[in-house]
Scaffold this active site. Structure first.
Site, mmCIF file in Angstrom:
data_model
loop_
_atom_site.group_PDB
_atom_site.id
_atom_site.type_symbol
_atom_site.label_atom_id
_atom_site.label_comp_id
_atom_site.label_asym_id
_atom_site.label_seq_id
_atom_site.Cartn_x
_atom_site.Cartn_y
_atom_site.Cartn_z
ATOM 1 C CG ASN A 53 -2.011 1.045 1.236
ATOM 2 O OD1 ASN A 53 -1.923 2.039 0.619
ATOM 3 N ND2 ASN A 53 -2.991 0.538 2.057
ATOM 4 C CG HIS A 82 -11.129 7.271 1.057
ATOM 5 N ND1 HIS A 82 -11.450 8.442 1.587
ATOM 6 C CD2 HIS A 82 -9.729 7.375 1.334
ATOM 7 C CE1 HIS A 82 -10.369 9.260 1.999
ATOM 8 N NE2 HIS A 82 -9.544 8.409 1.807
ATOM 9 N NE ARG A 117 -6.043 15.220 1.182
ATOM 10 C CZ ARG A 117 -6.456 13.943 0.780
ATOM 11 N NH1 ARG A 117 -7.223 13.555 0.205
ATOM 12 N NH2 ARG A 117 -5.600 13.105 1.689
ATOM 13 C CD GLU A 153 -6.990 1.825 2.088
ATOM 14 O OE1 GLU A 153 -5.697 1.844 2.598
ATOM 15 O OE2 GLU A 153 -7.452 2.608 1.504
#
Ligand code: ADP
Length: 424
Positions: free
Chosen positions: A9, A186, A247, A404
């Site tokens: 990842n 995501h 962000r 994940e």
């Protein structure tokens, strides 16, 4: 025979990797990794953290070197030295890569071939830091492990089922044809959370309307009907939608044209301000970390700072509420709201503030279940997956640990099994 699945990842400034040993059937609960390693790059240094399931662990700070060298070094510790977990590279059956951007062509997990690599390369302009790092990871694996099968799992993939009305920006239609469209991100964790929610609720996923809230450093929502994503808040890039750590999330594009025209901002400056100097950090002037924002909003800092921390928190919650409202409207109802990732899993305050406004839907938290502190929880975060809604609530509220890497490992296991069944 158990299957050893190695997951890579890659982030822009980190590389995580873990090894799962999966038997003949997938377990109900995510298993622990038999080995996991992480590299974090900062200030010309690479920080390695490696451990295996026998309790051996190692932390090491080295000069950064090249990304490729660092990953090679990380992978060597999988079969040599104190953190060894397998006897050699040939023990690895398949390698899964999280690929941030699959572009308009790739949605399903796919075996890495020259064609797949060139598709990943061709959309790397959309996610330059990520896709190139992932391609490099594939090269290194090929170098170290030879012809082991490699599988790309796309973080945009799950959102490929969004209808055109959600995928298309209302700009000129040529944008869509040029690949300027809403992809969403995501997706690997949103999909995992949807499946896990159905499991926790003991319901068929096809019967559920879910809103999943992935609230980490990056934040996004997904509206999921019958197990498929029908809308999400991130778009062409992971900048759209909710307010995040650094962000901005969505802002009026007119601000950008104003900054370019009147303040002579370059593309790079805009990129930097929106991605690194906005969000919780930009508004509070304190931190991008929700823990520090929550602490500063209560006390211990000058009143002006406290007010800025409170404003950052208020905007974060306001945007979450309005985003969730929009997702529920798209679904035409909701059976469960799912909180996941750093803030979603660990902040009762944020969960309570968000949920407060949805009482009109019969959504009600069990205050005690919501506020159990992380320290009081079970040792494994997996056991913390739980329903925190009140017993008389009409809508469930779930907290689900982001998984994940396990989702990638599962998808690799499935694809390899399908392939071997097809060829036997
Ligand atoms: P990433 O998106 O990089 O995978 P995580 O999902 O781990 O990150 O989320 C990281 C964020 O989670 C941190 O920046 C922090 O703001 C938040 N976080 C972690 N623990 C807590 C906590 N106890 N309370 C509030 N926020 C937390």
């Amino acid at each position: 025979m158990p299957m050893n699945v190695l997951v890579l990842n890659s982030g822009s400034s980190s590389q995580k990797s873990c090894l799962y040993e999966i038997g003949d059937a997938l377990p109900d609960d995510p298993p622990a990794c038999s080995w996991e390693g992480k590299i974090e790059w900062a200030d010309d240094k690479a920080q390695y953290s490696i451990r295996n399931s026998h309790g051996a662990s190692k932390k090491d700070l080295a000069s950064a070197g090249s990304r490729g060298e660092a990953i090679e070094r990380l992978l060597h510790s999988l079969w040599s030295g104190e953190t060894q977990a397998i006897s050699g590279p040939s023990d690895i059956d398949v390698v899964g890569h999280r690929v941030v951007h699959g572009g308009p062509q790739y949605f399903e997990p796919s075996f890495v071939t020259a064609k797949v690599k060139s598709a990943i390369e061709s959309v790397s302009v959309f996610a330059p830091l990520h896709n190139r790092a992932e391609l490099e990871g594939m090269e290194i694996v090929a170098k170290l492990l030879g012809s082991v099968p490699q599988i790309a799992v796309f973080d945009t993939g799950f959102h490929g089922t969004m209808p055109l009305s959600a995928k298309t920006y209302p700009g000129p239609y040529e944008w869509f044809e040029q690949g300027i469209r809403r992809y969403g991100f995501h997706g690997i964790n949103h999909q995992y959370c949807a499946q896990r929610a159905a499991q926790l609720l003991a319901k068929n996923l096809n019967s559920l309307k879910l809103v999943t809230c992935h609230l980490g450093n990056g934040c996004s929502l997904a509206a999921i009907r019958e197990g498929r994503s029908v809308d999400t808040t991130m778009g062409f890039t992971p900048l759209e939608g909710l307010m995040m750590g650094t962000r901005s999330g969505s802002v009026d594009p007119g601000i950008l044209t104003y900054l370019m025209r009147e303040k002579h901002f370059s593309g790079q400056q805009l990129d930097e301000v929106l991605n690194q100097k906005s969000g919780l950090l930009g508004v509070s002037g304190i931190s991008s970390d929700m823990r520090q924002i929550l602490a500063a909003s209560k006390n211990g800092v000058a009143p002006a700072k406290m007010a800025r921390a409170q404003l950052a928190l208020d905007i974060y919650v306001h945007r979450l509420r309005s985003g969730i409202g929009a997702m529920i409207a798209v679904l035409g109802g909701v059976d469960a709201l799912v909180f996941t990732a750093g803030v979603g899993e660990n902040s009762p305050e944020v969960r309570a503030a968000v949920c407060d406004n949805f009482a009109f839907l019969g959504l009600k938290l069990d205050q005690e279940k919501n506020t159990v502190s992380p320290l009081e929880k079970a040792t494994s975060p997996l056991k913390n997956d739980k329903d925190i809604s009140a017993s008389d609530a009409a809508v469930h509220v779930l907290v689900i640990h982001a998984e994940e890497d396990w989702m990638i490992a599962r998808q690799c296991w499935n694809l390899v099994r399908q392939q071997s069944t097809a060829s036997s």
